[in-house]
Design a protein around this motif. Structure first.
Motif, PDB file in Angstrom:
ATOM      1  N   ASP A 252       0.832  -1.212   0.000  1.00 47.55           N
ATOM      2  CA  ASP A 252       0.000   0.000   0.000  1.00 47.55           C
ATOM      3  C   ASP A 252       0.865   1.261   0.000  1.00 47.55           C
ATOM      4  O   ASP A 252       0.577   2.221  -0.716  1.00 47.55           O
ATOM      5  CB  ASP A 252      -0.934   0.022   1.213  1.00 47.55           C
ATOM      6  CG  ASP A 252      -2.043  -1.019   1.102  1.00 47.55           C
ATOM      7  OD1 ASP A 252      -2.291  -1.487  -0.035  1.00 47.55           O
ATOM      8  OD2 ASP A 252      -2.646  -1.346   2.137  1.00 47.55           O
ATOM      9  N   GLU A 253       1.918   1.251   0.818  1.00 47.04           N
ATOM     10  CA  GLU A 253       2.820   2.407   0.858  1.00 47.04           C
ATOM     11  C   GLU A 253       3.496   2.602  -0.496  1.00 47.04           C
ATOM     12  O   GLU A 253       3.633   3.731  -0.968  1.00 47.04           O
ATOM     13  CB  GLU A 253       3.893   2.218   1.935  1.00 47.04           C
ATOM     14  CG  GLU A 253       3.406   2.387   3.353  1.00 47.04           C
ATOM     15  CD  GLU A 253       4.518   2.118   4.359  1.00 47.04           C
ATOM     16  OE1 GLU A 253       5.632   2.661   4.175  1.00 47.04           O
ATOM     17  OE2 GLU A 253       4.266   1.361   5.298  1.00 47.04           O
TER      18      GLU A 253
ATOM     19  N   LYS B 192       2.375   1.703  -3.408  1.00 43.82           N
ATOM     20  CA  LYS B 192       1.371   2.206  -4.354  1.00 43.82           C
ATOM     21  C   LYS B 192       1.127   3.696  -4.115  1.00 43.82           C
ATOM     22  O   LYS B 192       1.042   4.486  -5.064  1.00 43.82           O
ATOM     23  CB  LYS B 192       0.069   1.402  -4.189  1.00 43.82           C
ATOM     24  CG  LYS B 192      -1.042   1.831  -5.100  1.00 43.82           C
ATOM     25  CD  LYS B 192      -0.796   1.387  -6.526  1.00 43.82           C
ATOM     26  CE  LYS B 192      -1.991   1.717  -7.393  1.00 43.82           C
ATOM     27  NZ  LYS B 192      -1.631   2.393  -8.618  1.00 43.82           N
ATOM     28  N   ASP B 193       1.047   4.083  -2.853  1.00 36.32           N
ATOM     29  CA  ASP B 193       0.843   5.488  -2.498  1.00 36.32           C
ATOM     30  C   ASP B 193       2.012   6.349  -2.993  1.00 36.32           C
ATOM     31  O   ASP B 193       1.807   7.430  -3.559  1.00 36.32           O
ATOM     32  CB  ASP B 193       0.687   5.614  -0.974  1.00 36.32           C
ATOM     33  CG  ASP B 193       0.297   7.010  -0.548  1.00 36.32           C
ATOM     34  OD1 ASP B 193      -0.590   7.601  -1.198  1.00 36.32           O
ATOM     35  OD2 ASP B 193       0.894   7.507   0.435  1.00 36.32           O
ATOM     36  N   GLN B 194       3.218   5.850  -2.793  1.00 34.79           N
ATOM     37  CA  GLN B 194       4.411   6.576  -3.251  1.00 34.79           C
ATOM     38  C   GLN B 194       4.405   6.726  -4.778  1.00 34.79           C
ATOM     39  O   GLN B 194       4.734   7.782  -5.308  1.00 34.79           O
ATOM     40  CB  GLN B 194       5.689   5.838  -2.814  1.00 34.79           C
ATOM     41  CG  GLN B 194       5.933   5.831  -1.325  1.00 34.79           C
ATOM     42  CD  GLN B 194       6.372   7.185  -0.820  1.00 34.79           C
ATOM     43  OE1 GLN B 194       7.230   7.816  -1.414  1.00 34.79           O
ATOM     44  NE2 GLN B 194       5.772   7.638   0.260  1.00 34.79           N
ATOM     45  N   GLN B 195       4.023   5.656  -5.453  1.00 34.26           N
ATOM     46  CA  GLN B 195       3.986   5.710  -6.918  1.00 34.26           C
ATOM     47  C   GLN B 195       2.923   6.692  -7.412  1.00 34.26           C
ATOM     48  O   GLN B 195       3.142   7.403  -8.395  1.00 34.26           O
ATOM     49  CB  GLN B 195       3.741   4.317  -7.497  1.00 34.26           C
ATOM     50  CG  GLN B 195       4.946   3.410  -7.361  1.00 34.26           C
ATOM     51  CD  GLN B 195       4.699   2.026  -7.930  1.00 34.26           C
ATOM     52  OE1 GLN B 195       3.813   1.824  -8.747  1.00 34.26           O
ATOM     53  NE2 GLN B 195       5.494   1.060  -7.488  1.00 34.26           N
ATOM     54  N   ASP B 196       1.792   6.750  -6.714  1.00 28.02           N
ATOM     55  CA  ASP B 196       0.748   7.712  -7.089  1.00 28.02           C
ATOM     56  C   ASP B 196       1.246   9.143  -6.903  1.00 28.02           C
ATOM     57  O   ASP B 196       1.032  10.004  -7.765  1.00 28.02           O
ATOM     58  CB  ASP B 196      -0.519   7.490  -6.259  1.00 28.02           C
ATOM     59  CG  ASP B 196      -1.251   6.205  -6.635  1.00 28.02           C
ATOM     60  OD1 ASP B 196      -0.943   5.635  -7.707  1.00 28.02           O
ATOM     61  OD2 ASP B 196      -2.118   5.770  -5.843  1.00 28.02           O
ATOM     62  N   LYS B 197       1.913   9.385  -5.784  1.00 28.98           N
ATOM     63  CA  LYS B 197       2.466  10.724  -5.534  1.00 28.98           C
ATOM     64  C   LYS B 197       3.516  11.071  -6.589  1.00 28.98           C
ATOM     65  O   LYS B 197       3.583  12.205  -7.063  1.00 28.98           O
ATOM     66  CB  LYS B 197       3.080  10.797  -4.136  1.00 28.98           C
ATOM     67  CG  LYS B 197       2.063  10.819  -3.025  1.00 28.98           C
ATOM     68  CD  LYS B 197       2.736  10.861  -1.662  1.00 28.98           C
ATOM     69  CE  LYS B 197       1.707  10.851  -0.547  1.00 28.98           C
ATOM     70  NZ  LYS B 197       2.332  10.757   0.780  1.00 28.98           N
TER      71      LYS B 197
ATOM     72  N   LYS C  80       1.870  12.078  -9.757  1.00 28.78           N
ATOM     73  CA  LYS C  80       1.350  13.452  -9.669  1.00 28.78           C
ATOM     74  C   LYS C  80       2.476  14.464  -9.864  1.00 28.78           C
ATOM     75  O   LYS C  80       2.298  15.481 -10.541  1.00 28.78           O
ATOM     76  CB  LYS C  80       0.651  13.675  -8.328  1.00 28.78           C
ATOM     77  CG  LYS C  80      -0.700  12.992  -8.249  1.00 28.78           C
ATOM     78  CD  LYS C  80      -1.360  13.183  -6.906  1.00 28.78           C
ATOM     79  CE  LYS C  80      -2.676  12.426  -6.871  1.00 28.78           C
ATOM     80  NZ  LYS C  80      -3.221  12.307  -5.523  1.00 28.78           N
TER      81      LYS C  80
END
Length: 182
Positions: free
Chosen positions: A148-149, A151-156, A159
């Motif tokens: 999850d972390e 995935k979150d890092q990749q989303d950021k 952006k």
């Protein structure tokens, strides 16, 4: 690679793209046209801006006053040999570069060059993103961060990539407008 590091690299890429855009002639005199000119001064390539005062007395003239008057001829030669595309005129004290108006064909060429610089900037940003994603995946693989972390890092990261790519696109639109203005 941390997000802050990736963002810093992306910011530097945008700045480098801006500097590349500044070297493109727009029909108006701009001292930054001479940023890439190197003068062979006492055997070492020296940036012109460190050897001379460069000013723009009007919209169509660049005035170059070497600090050392004896270097006038080598400065003139360096400008002639550079890819600036301007012919220097030496009056014994200063060098003048007259900026002729751009033809429509030349404007189109310059827009293409600007687009090439922008694409190089976008590619560099995507490469930074790829490297950062690879390092995130490596951390995930080594169980240093959760899925999850990661995935979150990749989303950021995506952006950030979108933000800086959009900034390069904005700079390109500005430059194209600048070049196209008669």
């Amino acid at each position: 690679m941390k997000l802050a590091e990736a963002e810093s690299k992306m910011q530097h890429t945008v700045e480098a793209t801006q500097r590349a855009f500044n070297t493109i002639r727009t029909g108006r005199a701009n001292a930054s046209l001479l940023d890439k000119v190197l003068v062979d001064y006492y055997g070492s390539p020296t940036p012109l801006k460190s050897l001379a005062n460069i000013s723009t007395p009007d919209a169509t003239t660049i005035l170059i006053q070497p600090y050392d008057k004896s270097s006038l001829n080598i400065v003139e030669k360096a400008i002639s040999l550079s890819d600036v595309g301007l012919t220097p005129s030496n009056d014994g004290a200063v060098i003048r570069l007259n900026i002729p108006p751009l033809t429509s064909d030349r404007r189109k060429e310059l827009v293409k060059i600007a687009a090439k610089y922008a694409e190089e900037g976008r590619v560099a940003i995507r490469n930074i993103r790829r490297d950062a994603v690879d390092s995130i995946r490596k951390l995930e693989k080594n169980a240093e961060v959760s899925e999850d972390e990661a995935k979150d890092q990749q989303d950021k990261l995506q952006k950030l990539t979108n933000k800086y790519t959009a900034r390069i696109d904005e700079l390109l639109v500005e430059k194209e407008k600048d070049i196209s203005t008669v």
